[in-house]
Scaffold this motif. Structure first.
Motif, PDB file in Angstrom:
ATOM      1  N   SER A 166       0.855  -1.187   0.000  1.00  0.00           N
ATOM      2  CA  SER A 166       0.000   0.000   0.000  1.00  0.00           C
ATOM      3  C   SER A 166       0.887   1.231   0.000  1.00  0.00           C
ATOM      4  N   GLY A 167       0.385   2.334  -0.565  1.00  0.00           N
ATOM      5  CA  GLY A 167       1.163   3.564  -0.638  1.00  0.00           C
ATOM      6  C   GLY A 167       2.125   3.569  -1.818  1.00  0.00           C
ATOM      7  N   VAL A 168       3.048   4.527  -1.796  1.00  0.00           N
ATOM      8  CA  VAL A 168       4.011   4.705  -2.891  1.00  0.00           C
ATOM      9  C   VAL A 168       5.182   3.746  -2.700  1.00  0.00           C
ATOM     10  N   ILE A 169       5.240   2.725  -3.547  1.00  0.00           N
ATOM     11  CA  ILE A 169       6.301   1.715  -3.454  1.00  0.00           C
ATOM     12  C   ILE A 169       6.990   1.588  -4.798  1.00  0.00           C
ATOM     13  N   GLU A 170       8.320   1.627  -4.771  1.00  0.00           N
ATOM     14  CA  GLU A 170       9.119   1.461  -5.982  1.00  0.00           C
ATOM     15  C   GLU A 170       9.884   0.144  -5.917  1.00  0.00           C
ATOM     16  N   TYR A 171      10.070  -0.462  -7.080  1.00  0.00           N
ATOM     17  CA  TYR A 171      10.849  -1.690  -7.210  1.00  0.00           C
ATOM     18  C   TYR A 171      12.207  -1.297  -7.777  1.00  0.00           C
ATOM     19  N   ASN A 208       6.016   7.771   0.808  1.00  0.00           N
ATOM     20  CA  ASN A 208       5.104   8.335   1.804  1.00  0.00           C
ATOM     21  C   ASN A 208       4.008   7.352   2.212  1.00  0.00           C
ATOM     22  N   GLU A 209       3.907   7.108   3.518  1.00  0.00           N
ATOM     23  CA  GLU A 209       2.853   6.260   4.096  1.00  0.00           C
ATOM     24  C   GLU A 209       2.759   4.889   3.424  1.00  0.00           C
ATOM     25  N   VAL A 266       2.693  -9.537   9.725  1.00  0.00           N
ATOM     26  CA  VAL A 266       3.813  -8.646  10.020  1.00  0.00           C
ATOM     27  C   VAL A 266       3.800  -7.499   9.018  1.00  0.00           C
ATOM     28  N   SER A 267       3.926  -6.281   9.527  1.00  0.00           N
ATOM     29  CA  SER A 267       3.863  -5.092   8.679  1.00  0.00           C
ATOM     30  C   SER A 267       5.085  -4.211   8.908  1.00  0.00           C
ATOM     31  N   ILE A 268       5.632  -3.664   7.822  1.00  0.00           N
ATOM     32  CA  ILE A 268       6.699  -2.665   7.885  1.00  0.00           C
ATOM     33  C   ILE A 268       6.207  -1.435   7.140  1.00  0.00           C
ATOM     34  N   HIS A 269       6.209  -0.296   7.825  1.00  0.00           N
ATOM     35  CA  HIS A 269       5.521   0.888   7.338  1.00  0.00           C
ATOM     36  C   HIS A 269       6.434   2.107   7.432  1.00  0.00           C
ATOM     37  N   CYS A 310      10.544   9.633  -1.866  1.00  0.00           N
ATOM     38  CA  CYS A 310      11.602   9.564  -0.869  1.00  0.00           C
ATOM     39  C   CYS A 310      11.200   8.592   0.235  1.00  0.00           C
ATOM     40  N   GLY A 311      12.154   7.886   0.731  1.00  0.00           N
ATOM     41  CA  GLY A 311      11.899   6.925   1.795  1.00  0.00           C
ATOM     42  C   GLY A 311      12.956   5.851   1.786  1.00  0.00           C
TER      43      GLY A 311
END
Length: 370
Positions: free
Chosen positions: A57-62, A87-88, A162-165, A175-176
Motif C-alpha cells: 500500500s502507498g508509494v512503493i518502488e521496485y 510516503n505512508e 507482520v507489517s513494515i511501514h 523519498c523513503g
C-alpha cells in the motif's frame, strides 16, 4: 492426468498453509520475485499484489541494484532487487507461527533522500496497545550504507500479519528508505546455564543474522521495542546496540557478542535474583570487533551500588581481555548493566560509530570472599 495434477497442486497448497514459518528469509523476503511490467509505471509498483507473497500500500518502488537516484548509486545487499517505501507506504505478509512463541524479525534497510527516515514495525493480532517499533534511521552504523534491524514480538495467534511501514510524509513522495532481506527467527524462552546466574550471558541466543551481510544486527532500545530480541537482556538506552557474529567480526567467545556502538547512549542490562548481603563476582570479556574501531575505549560495568571502569586500547584488529567486578548485593534483585564511556568511530573515513565488544558475562556467588 489433469485430475492428478490438480489434486497434487491442491495438496501442496494445503501443506504450505499448514506449516509454521521456519528460521530464515520470509517467502520472497529478498523481493527477488517482482512485478510484471504491466504492474509498474516506471519504477513505481501500481498493483498492491504485484510482489509475490506481499500485500502493498502507498508509494512503493521496485529498485534494481545499480540504479541511480540523482548522483547516488543504489546498492542492494541481497540479490538484485529491493523496494523503496515512499510516503505512508507499507508492506505486509501473513505468516503461520506457533501461538505463544516469541519471534524476532530482522530486515535490512538503507536511507535515501529523506532527512528523518524511520520505519514502523508491527504485528497483528496484538492486544498490547503500544507493542510496535518506530525505528529511527537518522544514524547509520555500517560503512556500506545499509543496516540490519531486529524487532521482537510474542505470537498471540497461529497466524499473524507482520507489517513494515514508512510513516514519513515528504515533499517528494518517492523519498523513503530502501528495504531488503526480511527474515524471522523463533526464540525459545531464555534459561540460565549451569555456572551462571545470568540468562544468555554469552549472547548466543538472539535475532537472525543474515549470513551474506557484514554489518551485524541493530537491537533497538526498549523505547522502540517492548520485547527485546536479545533474550534475557534489555537495551536500556536511547540508541541501539549491535549484535555481531564470529563469521564477520572478532568475538571473544562462541559465535555471538554485543558491540556497544553509541557511547553512554548504548547500554544493556539484566535484573537477577540475589541475596541481600551476599558477595558476588561479575566477570566478563571486553575487546574490539576487528572492524577498524581504533583508539581508547572504556566499558562501565554496574552491579548493586558498585561501578567498575575497564579501559581497553584498541588497534581495531581484534583481541580482548577479561575483567571482574566484586560486589555485595544490597537487595533481593540486582541490576547488572554495561555501557561504553566514549564515542568511537571507525578508522575508514565513513563516520560510522563503533565501540567495545562485550561477551561471556557471568555472575556467581562467592563462597569464601575473605
Amino acid at each position: 492426468m489433469l485430475k492428478f495434477t490438480a489434486l497434487f497442486v491442491l495438496l501442496c497448497a494445503h501443506f504450505h498453509v499448514g506449516l509454521s514459518i521456519t528460521d530464515g528469509l520470509l517467502p520472497n523476503g529478498n523481493f527477488e520475485q517482482g512485478p510484471k511490467p504491466s504492474q509498474m509505471k516506471g519504477t513505481r509498483v501500481t498493483d498492491p499484489t504485484a510482489i509475490p507473497n506481499w500485500q502493498l500500500s502507498g508509494v512503493i518502488e521496485y529498485i534494481k541494484s545499480g540504479q541511480k537516484q540523482g548522483d547516488m548509486l543504489l546498492i542492494v545487499p541481497e540479490g538484485q532487487f529491493a523496494i523503496r517505501l515512499g510516503n505512508e507506504a507499507s508492506i505486509r505478509q501473513k505468516l503461520k507461527v506457533t501461538k505463544g512463541m516469541f519471534y524476532s524479525v530482522t530486515f535490512s534497510a538503507a536511507r535515501t533522500c529523506a532527512q528523518e527516515e524511520r520505519l514502523n514495525v508491527s504485528v497483528r493480532p496484538n492486544t498490547e496497545a503500544k507493542d510496535w517499533g518506530m525505528l529511527p534511521m537518522q544514524t547509520m552504523y555500517s560503512s556500506d550504507g545499509w543496516d540490519s534491524y531486529a524487532w521482537g514480538f510474542l505470537a498471540e495467534a497461529s497466524e499473524v500479519e507482520v507489517s513494515i511501514h514508512n510513516p514519513g510524509v515528504e515533499e517528494d513522495a518517492a523519498c523513503g528508505p530502501l528495504l531488503d532481506s526480511v527474515a524471522i527467527k523463533a526464540l525459545p524462552p531464555p534459561r540460565r546455564m549451569r555456572g551462571n546466574m545470568l540468562k544468555n550471558g554469552n549472547f548466543e541466543h538472539g535475532p537472525y543474522v543474515f549470513p551474506n551481510t557484514s554489518w551485524g544486527v541493530l537491537v533497538p532500545s526498549n523505547i522502540e521495542d517492548d520485547h527485546c530480541p536479545l533474550l534475557g537482556w534489555m537495551v536500556e538506552s536511547l540508541k541501539a546496540v549491535k549484535y555481531i557474529d564470529s563469521d564477520h567480526f572478532s568475538v571473544p567467545e562462541g559465535k555471538r557478542a554485543i558491540e556497544l556502538i553509541a557511547g553512554k547512549e548504548s547500554a544493556i542490562a539484566q535484573v537477577v535474583k540475589t541475596t541481600k548481603g551476599k558477595v558476588y563476582d561479575l566477570t566478563f570479556s571486553l575487546g574490539d570487533a576487528s572492524n577498524l574501531c581504533e583508539g581508547s575505549m572504556e566499558v562501565e560495568a554496574f552491579a548493586g551500588k558498585v561501578t567498575l571502569r575497564v579501559p581497553y586500547e584498541s588497534k581495531g584488529k581484534g583481541g580482548f581481555k577479561q575483567a571482574r567486578l566484586r560486589f555485595v548485593a544490597v537487595s533481593d534483585r540486582t541490576r547488572v548493566r554495561f555501557l561504553s564511556s566514549f564515542y568511537t568511530m571507525k578508522n575508514d573515513n565513513s563516520g560510522s560509530l563503533c565501540g567495545p565488544v562485550i561477551d561471556d558475562v557471568k555472575l556467581l556467588g562467592v563462597r569464601n570472599p575473605n
